[in-house]
Enzyme design. Structure first.
Site, PDB file in Angstrom:
ATOM      1  N   TYR A 256       0.840  -1.207   0.000  1.00  0.00           N
ATOM      2  CA  TYR A 256       0.000   0.000   0.000  1.00  0.00           C
ATOM      3  C   TYR A 256       0.875   1.258   0.000  1.00  0.00           C
ATOM      4  O   TYR A 256       1.883   1.317   0.700  1.00  0.00           O
ATOM      5  CB  TYR A 256      -0.877  -0.018   1.260  1.00  0.00           C
ATOM      6  CG  TYR A 256      -2.244   0.564   1.016  1.00  0.00           C
ATOM      7  CD1 TYR A 256      -3.263  -0.227   0.502  1.00  0.00           C
ATOM      8  CD2 TYR A 256      -2.510   1.892   1.279  1.00  0.00           C
ATOM      9  CE1 TYR A 256      -4.526   0.314   0.274  1.00  0.00           C
ATOM     10  CE2 TYR A 256      -3.759   2.444   1.042  1.00  0.00           C
ATOM     11  CZ  TYR A 256      -4.764   1.643   0.546  1.00  0.00           C
ATOM     12  OH  TYR A 256      -5.996   2.176   0.314  1.00  0.00           O
ATOM     13  N   CYS A 268      -6.070  14.221   6.361  1.00  0.00           N
ATOM     14  CA  CYS A 268      -5.154  13.770   7.422  1.00  0.00           C
ATOM     15  C   CYS A 268      -3.669  13.924   7.098  1.00  0.00           C
ATOM     16  O   CYS A 268      -2.939  14.563   7.839  1.00  0.00           O
ATOM     17  CB  CYS A 268      -5.432  12.308   7.761  1.00  0.00           C
ATOM     18  SG  CYS A 268      -7.056  12.087   8.481  1.00  0.00           S
ATOM     19  N   LYS A 326      -9.705  10.843  -3.361  1.00  0.00           N
ATOM     20  CA  LYS A 326      -9.874   9.408  -3.590  1.00  0.00           C
ATOM     21  C   LYS A 326     -11.138   9.196  -4.388  1.00  0.00           C
ATOM     22  O   LYS A 326     -12.105   9.961  -4.236  1.00  0.00           O
ATOM     23  CB  LYS A 326     -10.035   8.684  -2.245  1.00  0.00           C
ATOM     24  CG  LYS A 326      -8.824   7.906  -1.807  1.00  0.00           C
ATOM     25  CD  LYS A 326      -9.192   7.048  -0.632  1.00  0.00           C
ATOM     26  CE  LYS A 326      -8.076   7.049   0.388  1.00  0.00           C
ATOM     27  NZ  LYS A 326      -8.479   6.432   1.632  1.00  0.00           N
TER      28      LYS A 326
END
Ligand code: NAD
Length: 440
Positions: A256, A268, A326
């Site tokens: 990842y 974040c 995203k």
């Protein structure tokens, strides 16, 4: 097989002893008489766990010898492994002098060689070194041609000093860069009984991989040390923190976040990196790795702008597909593509936008605030159908991985440019027009 190994340093002596252990006839070559003498006496020229025993056993069985005579070593060899040093020059550049010299010697020795032999480079070298510098050297010195009189492979060495013998016999992966299948065949046979995947790739990929590995290993050490320093200053047990960090094999120690793509963003990562580096500065701690993460990300955003600017687009019309950071979210906070959009508007581009989950008229709360601050004119630029965005644009940017964008290449026409920031287009997909991948 009969194998000649050029260079009896750490890599060469471990390789020689381990291949002899596997039952091959190995001759080591080195101009250094001390190292040749050690091997000839059945002694290890370096301090390395288990190596002394292996060398003594192989020498006694007559499967391992050493010489300074490179012609004698190459005579009758099926494989020639080159493991000589590739040190740094003063300016940091890579010095290929030893490996070029060795290639000249191997080539000269191959002149009188009775059959096809494969030359395998194991020294660490930058992409292109083998094909652009060493193959011409081999061809010039031997008078032969790659693929006809001899073969060439690049087989990077991943062993760690201290556990080199165990690493040789238990590799997680063996990587073979090959010029052609004829070159590869003896190397496939050589490694047939070793565990782990045998990956056969291009020579340039194999050359690059060694540097990717070492760059990442260095980055890991520097990262862990910086975290340690910060933890210590905060009164936190750094070893406990890193043990827990390593326990997350889904996000932390995993593939990842390790695919080249677009810049990170969201609510974040940028915020938390700013907070932690600010805290370090307050504590007068110098943490260059952590400090450079945001900067590296910013440069990547600028690369995306530059990719659009480079495209052929006399009307300066660009379409951007995917605004949230995203694909499956409507979160626009610190989405890096918003900065690209802002920069392009500033540079006089006309924009058309689409996002499956961001409807400008319905945005509320933090998302609306963010948008109004960054690109207040966005409402006017939105299209409901991504095909309309493609039709209205000379340059099309795919900025997130929404499933619908898979079909973008088939909507395009010749003369348009597709700038793919997220590798939505995969190798083998047909793209009409020009295709630009951000980092591939
Ligand atoms: N040491 C490691 O753990 C390690 C691991 C992976 C890759 N590598 C890479 O492998 C290569 C070799 O590393 P090393 O640590 O074994 O180097 P080293 O300096 O220990 O040994 C190199 C040897 O090559 C010999 N040599 C020089 N020119 C020669 C020639 N023309 N013919 C025959 N021998 C010659 C030298 O005399 C020396 O003994 C380097 O490119 C290095 O970056 C090293």
């Amino acid at each position: 097989m009969r194998i000649a190994v050029f260079g009896l340093g750490y890599v060469g002596s471990v390789t020689s002893a381990c291949l002899a252990k596997l039952g091959h006839d190995v001759v080591g070559v080195d101009p250094n008489e001390y190292k040749v003498g050690c091997l000839a006496r059945g002694e290890s020229p370096i301090v390395e766990k288990d190596l002394g025993g292996l060398i003594a056993e192989a020498a006694q069985a007559g499967r391992l010898s050493a010489t300074t005579d490179f012609v004698a070593a190459v005579k009758d060899a099926d494989l020639v492994l080159v493991c000589v040093g590739t040190p740094s020059r003063e300016d940091g550049s890579l010095d290929l002098a030893h490996v070029e010299h060795a290639a000249g010697e191997v080539g000269a020795a191959l002149k009188a060689h009775p059959h096809f032999a494969t030359v395998v480079f194991r020294s660490t070298m930058l992409p292109g070194s083998v094909e652009e510098q060493l193959v011409p050297r081999l061809e010039a010195a031997s008078g032969g041609k790659l693929g006809k009189e001899f073969g060439v492979c690049y087989n990077p060495e991943f062993l760690r000093e201290g556990t080199a013998v165990a690493d040789f016999f238990g590799p997680p992966i063996t990587v073979l860069g090959v010029a052609d299948e004829k070159s590869a065949a003896p190397m496939r046979a050589l490694y047939a009984d070793l565990p782990g995947e045998l990956a056969v790739v291009s020579i340039r990929t194999a050359e690059m991989l060694k540097y990717v590995n070492n760059a990442f290993h260095g980055l890991k050490v520097a990262f862990a040390n910086e975290i340690g320093v910060l933890c210590k200053r905060e009164g936190v047990d750094s070893h406990e923190v890193m043990r827990l960090f390593c326990a997350d094999t889904k996000l932390n120690l995993s593939p990842y976040y390790l695919k080249p793509g677009f810049a990170f963003g969201g609510s974040c990562l940028p915020k938390d990196l700013r907070a932690i580096t600010h805290r370090a500065r307050e504590r007068n701690l110098v943490l260059p790795v952590l400090d450079s993460v945001i900067r590296s990300n910013d440069v990547h955003v600028q690369r995306a702008v530059a990719a659009v600017e480079r495209a052929k687009a006399p009307g300066r019309k660009v379409g951007v597909l995917g605004l949230s950071f995203k694909a499956e979210t409507d979160d626009l906070r610190e989405s890096p593509i918003i900065r690209v959009v802002g920069a392009l508007v500033g540079k006089g581009w006309t924009l058309a936008l689409h996002d499956a989950h961001v409807d400008a008229s319905k945005l509320v709360g933090a998302n609306r605030q963010y948008l109004e601050a960054e690109i207040p004119y966005l409402d006017r630029l939105f299209h409901k159908d991504p095909r309309d965005v493609v039709r209205a644009s000379e340059v099309v940017v795919i900025a997130n991985g929404h499933p619908a964008y898979k079909d973008v290449p088939s909507w395009m026409t010749e003369g348009q440019t597709l700038v793919d920031l997220v590798r939505r287009v995969e190798p083998g997909d047909v793209v009409r027009g020009e295709y630009v991948g951000l980092a591939w």
